[in-house]
Design a protein around this motif. Structure first.
Motif: not given
Length: 228
Positions: A105, A184-187, A189
């Motif tokens: 992402y 890894p990331v909170f997409w 946001i």
């Protein structure tokens, strides 16, 4: 004692010959060393040429490859619709790949920011009107019938915009094959931040267009019918 001290006949000539021979030996030795050094240098040059010959072949290969690539780009210049259709297909393939893999992402976000910057440069004039002393000298389009036609000159031409956008998609596609780029990331946001950034940037660009009275699209010189 005198017999022992006396030299035999011709001893002076022999001594002189031995002295000349002793003087000549260092010069012969120096010549031999010079020849050996020269032969080693020539061998080194020949080996260097053989070593440097390989990069020249590789450089020639990449030069030829670049010429072929540039030739295909030149041939595709008139076919703008086909070029953008290929770019949209590549974008769809990339989005489907990211959706299936459920990752990369941050690469997609970087690609979106890059495309946004390209799009803003595509909409911006080559010469910023805010830097001109006289605002009337800006790249505004004609508003009257008898006004001189002045086409809009972009900061980033259409072909370079397409080329850079396509290269960005290809590079992002290559990055999806390497796990190191899968940060890894909170997409959600990233999506919200990109939407906010897009709205703010486009709002500022539209205000700039209204303030300096220019349109980023020109479809050629307009013709007017004669009034009867």
């Amino acid at each position: 004692m005198q017999a022992c001290a006396a030299r035999p006949y011709g001893s002076t000539d022999v001594f002189a010959a031995e002295q000349r021979e002793a003087d000549r030996r260092p010069r012969v030795t120096q010549r031999r060393q010079h020849r050996v050094r020269k032969d080693s240098m020539s061998e080194g040059d020949s080996s260097g040429e053989s070593i440097h010959g390989k990069p020249s072949v590789i450089a020639g290969f990449f030069t030829r490859l670049g010429q072929i690539y540039q030739s295909w780009l030149d041939k595709s210049t008139p076919f703008s619709a086909v070029r953008w259709a290929v770019t949209l297909i590549l974008t769809a393939i990339y989005m489907i790949r990211v959706y299936i893999l459920q990752g990369w992402y941050i690469v997609t976000y970087a690609l979106g920011i890059y495309h946004l910057n390209l799009f803003i440069a595509f909409l911006s004039p080559k010469v910023d009107p805010s830097l001109l002393d006289d605002p009337d000298e800006g790249p505004s389009l004609p508003t009257k019938q008898n006004e001189e036609f002045r086409p809009f000159i972009r900061r980033l031409p259409e072909f370079k915009f397409w080329h850079s956008a396509t290269k960005g998609i290809v590079i992002a596609m290559i990055c999806t094959f390497f796990e190191a780029f899968n940060v890894p990331v909170f997409w959600p946001i990233l999506v919200m931040y990109f939407i906010m950034l897009f709205c703010i940037t486009m709002k500022r660009q539209i205000k700039h267009m209204i303030k300096y009275r220019y349109l980023p699209f020109t479809h050629g010189k307009r013709t007017y019918r004669e009034e009867t």
